[in-house]
Enzyme design. Structure first.
Site, mmCIF file in Angstrom:
data_model
loop_
_atom_site.group_PDB
_atom_site.id
_atom_site.type_symbol
_atom_site.label_atom_id
_atom_site.label_comp_id
_atom_site.label_asym_id
_atom_site.label_seq_id
_atom_site.Cartn_x
_atom_site.Cartn_y
_atom_site.Cartn_z
ATOM 1 C CE LYS A 173 60.624 -12.200 -29.335
ATOM 2 N NZ LYS A 173 61.006 -12.536 -28.372
HETATM 3 N N1 GLU Z 1 60.142 -16.713 -28.836
HETATM 4 C C1 GLU Z 1 60.483 -17.080 -28.182
HETATM 5 C C2 GLU Z 1 61.293 -16.480 -26.744
HETATM 6 O O1 GLU Z 1 60.938 -15.484 -27.146
HETATM 7 C C3 GLU Z 1 61.595 -18.299 -28.264
HETATM 8 C C4 GLU Z 1 63.208 -17.783 -28.909
HETATM 9 C C5 GLU Z 1 64.084 -18.901 -30.094
HETATM 10 O O2 GLU Z 1 62.983 -20.376 -29.817
HETATM 11 O O3 GLU Z 1 64.814 -18.293 -30.798
HETATM 12 O O4 GLU Z 1 62.450 -16.892 -25.831
#
Ligand code: GLU
Length: 427
Positions: free
Chosen positions: A119
């Site tokens: 993240k």
């Molecule tokens: N931000 C989204 C999540 O928390 C998608 C992450 C992604 O597609 O890599 O799952």
């Protein structure tokens, strides 16, 4: 540049009570205990592998230079490259980013995607940026984290406060530095740049499938069942649309300004919200507060906004039989305990909102192959992967008398622990 120091790790491990990181760590501890894993496993799995904290300078349109804090946390790379969104929000900090990267790790393992978890983000309110400022900030952030991302290393995607426009700038910044086009460095891109059909609605589509399946398992006919959704953005809006198409009745939605009820259709409401930048005072609707929305007498409640929506203060008033977590970490441990005592089925975030990363995976696969799928193929494959995970979680919860959250965490954590064991420890 890379700061995976023990100081950071210990900072990350002494968060305040009920912070997203404290919550994520206590859920991991529980999964490790329930799986009867060892202290070595706890040490391995509770430590983020790479943390990069960067200063992101931004030249404002009026010439002032401001500094923002940026992060990229690669929590795990054991099962494949790390994967996860980039969040632009004024309140994010390192602890929260670590927590969200940990959740991505279990989410990818639970859905059996060949990824670790990551993240990132910048502590900025994107609403205060002009388009040009947003572009400069996105590009500078990308160039600061450039050495640790890439299609084989770590693949960012949209999260709260970012969208396909930011992904286009990230892809371009990476590609210009590489000297050739690298579409697979991010997912959630515009279709013309190698994005996937169905990615924009994917998280909401997955939430809707989770709602439908949880209702069926509880013996409630989804047709005509009622739903309240907190949030009307990248997750909430698409979930509302998909649920309406499935024949459920979306009775209330909300955004930061508060909630509305009494609307005829989600599409009309979205049109109003787009034109006015808010849901409040939409014609023919009645207003309600976010807490009133959480406490409506509906079949299903979907928290699809930020973390910490369902807490000790709000959980006991929840009348819904099922809560489906569209947002990441919307429930605190005490909120969770109250809902469990009250017999509410909670479909946890790492399952309910996994549609986004599942279709991100499809996008990455399509970019690798330079061969693009039809919308129908994306939809069918999303449903197959998600349904498999839902069935696995529901069966385990039933057989072993666990909550869905416990079952989901145990499946995800066990897969990562097994991968660690099989790879062994180098040297
Ligand atoms: N931000 C989204 C999540 O928390 C998608 C992450 C992604 O597609 O890599 O799952």
């Amino acid at each position: 540049m890379t700061k995976a120091s023990s100081q950071d790790a210990s900072r990350a491990k002494s968060p305040s009570l009920e912070s997203p990181l404290a919550t994520a760590l206590s859920q991991l501890r529980r999964a490790i205990d329930q799986l009867k894993l060892s202290e070595n496993d706890w040490n391995t799995l509770s430590t983020p592998r790479r943390i990069l904290e960067v200063a992101v300078p931004l030249r404002r349109d009026d010439g002032r230079v401001e500094m923002y804090k940026g992060y990229r946390v690669q929590y795990s790379t054991t099962r494949g490259p790390s994967k996860g969104g980039v969040r632009f929000h004024q309140d994010i900090d390192l602890d929260e980013t670590v927590a969200l990267a940990m959740l991505m790790t279990w989410k990818c393992a639970l859905t059996n995607l060949p990824y670790g978890g990551a993240k990132g983000g910048v502590a900025v309110n994107p609403k205060t940026l002009s388009l040009a400022e947003n572009e400069r900030l996105t590009r500078r952030y990308t160039s600061e984290i450039l050495p640790i991302i890439g299609p084989e290393r770590d693949i960012p995607a949209p999260d709260v406060g970012t969208d396909e426009r930011n992904m286009a700038w990230m892809m371009d910044t990476y590609s210009v530095n590489a000297g050739f086009s690298v579409p697979g460095v991010v997912t959630g891109k515009p279709i013309v740049l190698g994005g996937s059909l169905g990615r924009t609605s994917a998280t909401g589509d997955g939430v809707a499938i989770s709602v439908r399946e949880a209702l069926k398992l509880k013996g409630i006919d989804p047709k005509g069942a009622t739903v309240a959704i907190q949030g009307f953005g990248k997750v909430g809006y698409w979930a509302a649309l998909a649920l309406e198409e499935m024949g459920l009745k979306v009775v209330a939605v909300s955004d930061v300004s508060g909630g509305v009820t009494g609307f005829k259709s989600v599409t009309d409401l979205q049109k109003y919200a787009k034109e006015n930048g808010t849901l409040s005072n939409a014609p023919g609707t009645d207003g309600l507060t976010n807490t009133e929305l959480l406490h409506l007498g509906v079949d299903v409640l979907v928290p699809a906004a930020l973390s910490d929506a369902i807490t000790e203060a709000t959980a006991s008033g929840i009348k819904a039989k099922i809560v489906v977590e569209g947002a990441n970490a919307p429930t605190t441990p005490s909120g969770d305990a109250i809902m469990n005592d009250n017999g509410v089925i909670v479909v946890p975030d790492i399952l309910a909102n996994s549609g986004g990363v599942i279709v991100s995976y499809f996008e990455w696969v399509q970019d690798k192959q330079n061969y693009f799928w039809s919308a129908e193929e994306v939809k069918t494959n999303l449903s197959t992967i998600l349904m498999r995970a839902i069935t696995e979680v529901a069966d385990k919860a039933k057989d072993e008398k666990l909550t869905w959250r416990e079952a989901a965490n145990m499946i995800g954590v066990a897969r990562v622990a097994q991968a660690h064991r099989l790879r062994g420890l180098y040297p």
